[in-house]
Write a protein that holds these residues in place. Structure first.
Motif, PDB file in Angstrom:
ATOM      1  N   GLY A  23       0.833  -1.198   0.000  1.00 55.16           N
ATOM      2  CA  GLY A  23       0.000   0.000   0.000  1.00 55.16           C
ATOM      3  C   GLY A  23       0.867   1.247   0.000  1.00 55.16           C
ATOM      4  N   ALA A  24       0.327   2.308   0.632  1.00 53.67           N
ATOM      5  CA  ALA A  24       1.003   3.604   0.641  1.00 53.67           C
ATOM      6  C   ALA A  24       2.407   3.492   1.241  1.00 53.67           C
ATOM      7  CB  ALA A  24       0.164   4.587   1.458  1.00 53.67           C
ATOM      8  N   LEU A  25       2.509   2.771   2.341  1.00 50.89           N
ATOM      9  CA  LEU A  25       3.795   2.679   3.051  1.00 50.89           C
ATOM     10  C   LEU A  25       4.643   1.524   2.513  1.00 50.89           C
ATOM     11  CD1 LEU A  25       4.421   3.096   6.808  1.00 50.89           C
ATOM     12  CD2 LEU A  25       4.958   0.896   5.799  1.00 50.89           C
ATOM     13  N   GLY A  26       4.044   0.325   2.444  1.00 48.48           N
ATOM     14  CA  GLY A  26       4.799  -0.842   1.983  1.00 48.48           C
ATOM     15  C   GLY A  26       5.245  -0.678   0.538  1.00 48.48           C
ATOM     16  N   GLY A  27       4.367  -0.130  -0.289  1.00 45.16           N
ATOM     17  CA  GLY A  27       4.707   0.079  -1.703  1.00 45.16           C
ATOM     18  C   GLY A  27       5.854   1.067  -1.833  1.00 45.16           C
ATOM     19  N   PHE A  28       5.833   2.102  -1.003  1.00 38.84           N
ATOM     20  CA  PHE A  28       6.879   3.126  -1.084  1.00 38.84           C
ATOM     21  C   PHE A  28       8.231   2.565  -0.647  1.00 38.84           C
ATOM     22  CE2 PHE A  28       9.347   6.482   1.084  1.00 38.84           C
ATOM     23  CZ  PHE A  28       9.679   7.225  -0.035  1.00 38.84           C
ATOM     24  N   TYR A  29       8.281   2.017   0.587  1.00 37.42           N
ATOM     25  CA  TYR A  29       9.590   1.536   1.077  1.00 37.42           C
ATOM     26  C   TYR A  29      10.086   0.339   0.251  1.00 37.42           C
ATOM     27  CZ  TYR A  29       9.165   4.646   5.119  1.00 37.42           C
ATOM     28  OH  TYR A  29       9.068   5.756   5.926  1.00 37.42           O
ATOM     29  N   GLY A  30       9.169  -0.558  -0.111  1.00 37.42           N
ATOM     30  CA  GLY A  30       9.575  -1.729  -0.897  1.00 37.42           C
ATOM     31  C   GLY A  30      10.159  -1.303  -2.235  1.00 37.42           C
ATOM     32  N   ALA A  31       9.510  -0.352  -2.881  1.00 37.96           N
ATOM     33  CA  ALA A  31       9.997   0.119  -4.184  1.00 37.96           C
ATOM     34  C   ALA A  31      11.365   0.794  -4.035  1.00 37.96           C
ATOM     35  CB  ALA A  31       8.984   1.082  -4.807  1.00 37.96           C
ATOM     36  N   LYS A  32      11.533   1.551  -2.962  1.00 36.55           N
ATOM     37  CA  LYS A  32      12.832   2.214  -2.745  1.00 36.55           C
ATOM     38  C   LYS A  32      13.933   1.167  -2.544  1.00 36.55           C
ATOM     39  CE  LYS A  32      13.386   6.309  -1.814  1.00 36.55           C
ATOM     40  NZ  LYS A  32      13.811   7.432  -2.711  1.00 36.55           N
ATOM     41  N   LEU A  33      13.622   0.099  -1.780  1.00 38.07           N
ATOM     42  CA  LEU A  33      14.630  -0.947  -1.537  1.00 38.07           C
ATOM     43  C   LEU A  33      14.990  -1.642  -2.849  1.00 38.07           C
ATOM     44  CD1 LEU A  33      13.234  -2.491   1.799  1.00 38.07           C
ATOM     45  CD2 LEU A  33      15.363  -1.205   1.551  1.00 38.07           C
ATOM     46  N   GLN A  34      13.963  -1.941  -3.654  1.00 40.51           N
ATOM     47  CA  GLN A  34      14.250  -2.605  -4.938  1.00 40.51           C
ATOM     48  C   GLN A  34      15.063  -1.678  -5.849  1.00 40.51           C
ATOM     49  OE1 GLN A  34      11.151  -4.823  -7.015  1.00 40.51           O
ATOM     50  NE2 GLN A  34      12.063  -4.275  -9.007  1.00 40.51           N
ATOM     51  N   GLN A  35      14.701  -0.422  -5.832  1.00 39.87           N
ATOM     52  CA  GLN A  35      15.423   0.545  -6.679  1.00 39.87           C
ATOM     53  C   GLN A  35      16.908   0.615  -6.279  1.00 39.87           C
ATOM     54  OE1 GLN A  35      14.857   4.675  -6.020  1.00 39.87           O
ATOM     55  NE2 GLN A  35      14.668   5.187  -8.193  1.00 39.87           N
ATOM     56  N   ALA A  36      17.170   0.360  -4.993  1.00 42.34           N
ATOM     57  CA  ALA A  36      18.562   0.387  -4.508  1.00 42.34           C
ATOM     58  C   ALA A  36      19.283  -0.925  -4.791  1.00 42.34           C
ATOM     59  CB  ALA A  36      18.573   0.683  -3.011  1.00 42.34           C
ATOM     60  N   GLY A  37      18.607  -1.882  -5.438  1.00 42.67           N
ATOM     61  CA  GLY A  37      19.276  -3.112  -5.860  1.00 42.67           C
ATOM     62  C   GLY A  37      18.991  -4.313  -4.968  1.00 42.67           C
ATOM     63  N   LEU A  38      18.112  -4.159  -3.992  1.00 37.66           N
ATOM     64  CA  LEU A  38      17.818  -5.292  -3.099  1.00 37.66           C
ATOM     65  C   LEU A  38      16.713  -6.166  -3.684  1.00 37.66           C
ATOM     66  CD1 LEU A  38      18.297  -3.034  -0.115  1.00 37.66           C
ATOM     67  CD2 LEU A  38      19.361  -5.289  -0.211  1.00 37.66           C
ATOM     68  N   GLU A  39      16.716  -7.422  -3.238  1.00 37.09           N
ATOM     69  CA  GLU A  39      15.680  -8.359  -3.713  1.00 37.09           C
ATOM     70  C   GLU A  39      14.447  -8.187  -2.831  1.00 37.09           C
ATOM     71  OE1 GLU A  39      16.969 -12.471  -4.269  1.00 37.09           O
ATOM     72  OE2 GLU A  39      14.952 -13.126  -3.703  1.00 37.09           O
ATOM     73  N   VAL A  40      13.346  -7.813  -3.472  1.00 39.34           N
ATOM     74  CA  VAL A  40      12.114  -7.525  -2.715  1.00 39.34           C
ATOM     75  C   VAL A  40      10.967  -8.329  -3.320  1.00 39.34           C
ATOM     76  CG1 VAL A  40      10.568  -5.696  -1.874  1.00 39.34           C
ATOM     77  CG2 VAL A  40      12.968  -5.163  -2.332  1.00 39.34           C
ATOM     78  N   HIS A  41      10.136  -8.890  -2.459  1.00 41.18           N
ATOM     79  CA  HIS A  41       8.956  -9.654  -2.881  1.00 41.18           C
ATOM     80  C   HIS A  41       7.723  -8.976  -2.289  1.00 41.18           C
ATOM     81  CE1 HIS A  41      11.442 -12.934  -4.485  1.00 41.18           C
ATOM     82  NE2 HIS A  41      12.275 -12.542  -3.527  1.00 41.18           N
ATOM     83  N   PHE A  42       6.767  -8.691  -3.145  1.00 42.99           N
ATOM     84  CA  PHE A  42       5.614  -7.887  -2.720  1.00 42.99           C
ATOM     85  C   PHE A  42       4.340  -8.745  -2.664  1.00 42.99           C
ATOM     86  CE2 PHE A  42       8.502  -4.928  -4.794  1.00 42.99           C
ATOM     87  CZ  PHE A  42       8.431  -3.771  -4.029  1.00 42.99           C
ATOM     88  N   LEU A  43       3.676  -8.739  -1.512  1.00 43.81           N
ATOM     89  CA  LEU A  43       2.342  -9.346  -1.431  1.00 43.81           C
ATOM     90  C   LEU A  43       1.327  -8.257  -1.794  1.00 43.81           C
ATOM     91  CD1 LEU A  43       0.626 -11.851  -0.641  1.00 43.81           C
ATOM     92  CD2 LEU A  43       0.424 -10.834   1.641  1.00 43.81           C
ATOM     93  N   VAL A  44       0.554  -8.527  -2.851  1.00 50.40           N
ATOM     94  CA  VAL A  44      -0.332  -7.494  -3.400  1.00 50.40           C
ATOM     95  C   VAL A  44      -1.762  -8.028  -3.369  1.00 50.40           C
ATOM     96  CG1 VAL A  44      -0.674  -5.929  -5.364  1.00 50.40           C
ATOM     97  CG2 VAL A  44       1.579  -6.940  -4.977  1.00 50.40           C
ATOM     98  N   ARG A  45      -2.722  -7.173  -3.064  1.00 54.32           N
ATOM     99  CA  ARG A  45      -4.099  -7.665  -2.993  1.00 54.32           C
ATOM    100  C   ARG A  45      -4.904  -7.201  -4.214  1.00 54.32           C
ATOM    101  NH1 ARG A  45      -7.998  -6.490   2.107  1.00 54.32           N
ATOM    102  NH2 ARG A  45      -7.688  -4.378   1.325  1.00 54.32           N
ATOM    103  N   SER A  46      -5.636  -6.087  -4.093  1.00 52.38           N
ATOM    104  CA  SER A  46      -6.636  -5.744  -5.119  1.00 52.38           C
ATOM    105  C   SER A  46      -6.036  -5.436  -6.490  1.00 52.38           C
ATOM    106  CB  SER A  46      -7.467  -4.560  -4.635  1.00 52.38           C
ATOM    107  OG  SER A  46      -6.613  -3.494  -4.300  1.00 52.38           O
ATOM    108  N   ASP A  47      -4.793  -4.910  -6.519  1.00 48.21           N
ATOM    109  CA  ASP A  47      -4.213  -4.510  -7.805  1.00 48.21           C
ATOM    110  C   ASP A  47      -3.129  -5.495  -8.268  1.00 48.21           C
ATOM    111  OD1 ASP A  47      -2.748  -3.723  -5.613  1.00 48.21           O
ATOM    112  OD2 ASP A  47      -2.067  -1.823  -6.462  1.00 48.21           O
ATOM    113  N   TYR A  48      -3.260  -6.746  -7.822  1.00 50.40           N
ATOM    114  CA  TYR A  48      -2.230  -7.751  -8.160  1.00 50.40           C
ATOM    115  C   TYR A  48      -1.989  -7.842  -9.670  1.00 50.40           C
ATOM    116  CZ  TYR A  48      -0.318 -12.290  -9.306  1.00 50.40           C
ATOM    117  OH  TYR A  48       0.428 -13.278  -9.866  1.00 50.40           O
TER     118      TYR A  48
END
Ligand SMILES: NC(=O)C1=CN([C@@H]2O[C@H](COP(=O)(O)OP(=O)(O)OC[C@H]3O[C@@H](n4cnc5c(N)ncnc54)[C@H](OP(=O)(O)O)[C@@H]3O)[C@@H](O)[C@H]2O)C=CC1
Ligand SMILES: CC(C)(CO)C(=O)C(=O)O
Length: 337
Positions: A23-48
């Motif tokens: 969401g607003a928070l998880g999507g933001f921090y997760g995207a920033k971590l991935q952008q920095a080169g880290l491996e990130v896995h996202f659990l997504v609900r309505s907009d999967y």
């Protein structure tokens, strides 16, 4: 460095991250971590479907960016176990944590709770203890709490709008409300976030950090719903400003009842911080407007109960909580009609 931390660090030179709630928070921090080169896995609900096809778009005051491909899952059972599980659901969904969190833990994973409110790490610790008692071997799971000074909204499918700030105050959860110290795992995670451009402050007293965050969340989240107001309106009207201050004083009394001393000057710091903010529709107000359940247990009820168990009543906070409960129930009853 402790042997668990060495294990944590050596087994996976680069930590892998699971975002539970994109969401607003998880999507933001997760995207920033991935952008920095880290491996990130996202659990997504309505907009999967949309996120799987098109990735995530972060519209940010610090610069917009798009991730065309992300590891998106609609079912946690398909996610790989990760070193760090970031809990980024609304606390109103925490009853789902046994199903959502446990499948992605591995030996010595760390759970990082980035939600607002009180009592959440205790809830996570109890879930993990029950899991272990039922025979599952997952080693020592560290639980870290993070207080996020972030203004972010989810405005569309896979679309996060980051309006301001982003700093996280991290502290380790310890049983028996001991102070946590600065765990090695916490330092390693902090380094990852900092490499992604997220400022981090490390705290040795998570409970104090959580109460300090409530000095903001209790008055502004609560009054924004009851008075149908933005932060700017609450600050410019002398009556609401008075109420904000009175509620902040009560939060300090609640904190003191559990041996968390917040200096009086902290109130002025929070007022000044809010005066300098762009007029903000709080996350609780957004939830109310969207007819979603409000985070009343974590932010209000747990604070009231903690103080009450030490013989301290917080009448203004209680009054605000009762009004919010009324509005929340009516709002959601009307929503399902
Ligand atoms: N937003 C902010 O700026 C800040 C938020 N916080 C705190 O962070 C926490 C998260 O808030 P926020 O990100 O704003 O909330 P959001 O509602 O934007 O995000 C929560 C996400 O969890 C997803 N979700 C809910 N249930 C499930 C499920 N069963 N399976 C998978 N995903 C699920 C939702 O999916 P869907 O998209 O389908 O609804 C949503 O994307 C809250 O505790 C909040 O108080 C703290 C500081 C600032
Ligand atoms: C106080 C604020 C708005 C950002 O500093 C925040 O972190 C919240 O909504 O919980």
């Amino acid at each position: 460095m402790s042997s668990a931390a060495l294990n944590f660090f050596n087994v996976t030179k680069n930590l892998t991250y699971a975002i539970l709630g994109t969401g607003a928070l998880g999507g933001f921090y997760g995207a920033k971590l991935q952008q920095a080169g880290l491996e990130v896995h996202f659990l997504v609900r309505s907009d999967y479907e949309s996120v799987r096809r098109n990735g995530l778009f972060v519209e940010s005051v610090d610069g917009d960016f798009r991730l065309n491909r992300v590891n998106a899952y609609c079912d946690v059972r398909n996610m790989p176990a990760c070193d760090v599980a970031i809990v980024a659901l609304k606390t109103t969904q925490n009853h789902l944590l046994p199903d959502i969190l446990l499948p992605i833990l591995k030996e010595n994973s760390t759970v990082l709770v980035l939600q607002n409110g009180l009592g959440i790490e205790e809830e996570v610790a109890a879930i993990i203890d029950r899991y272990k008692v039922s025979g599952h071997k997952i080693g020592e799971t560290k639980i870290i709490g993070g207080l996020c000074f972030l203004c972010s909204n989810k405005v569309g499918d896979g679309h996060i709008r980051h309006l301001a700030y982003g700093k996280i105050n991290l502290g380790e959860h310890k049983n028996n409300s001991q102070h946590g110290g600065i765990a090695d795992e916490m330092q390693i995670i902090a380094n990852d976030f900092e490499s992604a451009g997220i400022p981090i402050e490390l705290s040795s007293d998570l409970l104090l950090a959580r109460w300090k965050k409530l000095v903001w969340n209790i008055p502004y989240n609560g009054l924004s719903v009851v008075l149908d107001a933005t932060t700017e309106e609450l600050m410019t009207n002398p009556n609401s400003l008075e109420l904000v201050k009175e509620l902040m004083h009560e939060v300090l009394r609640g904190a003191k009842s559990v041996e968390c001393d917040i200096p009086l000057e902290f109130i002025e710091t929070m007022l000044e911080h809010t005066r300098n903010m762009h007029p903000y529709r709080t996350s609780m107000k957004i939830d109310y407007d969207e007819k979603r359940p409000l985070e009343l247990t974590a932010i209000f009820s747990n604070a009231l109960q903690a103080a009450f168990s030490r013989g301290v009543n917080l009448p203004k906070i209680r009054c605000l909580y009762q009004q919010l409960q009324f509005l929340d129930l009516r709002n959601r009853t009307n929503a399902v009609k």
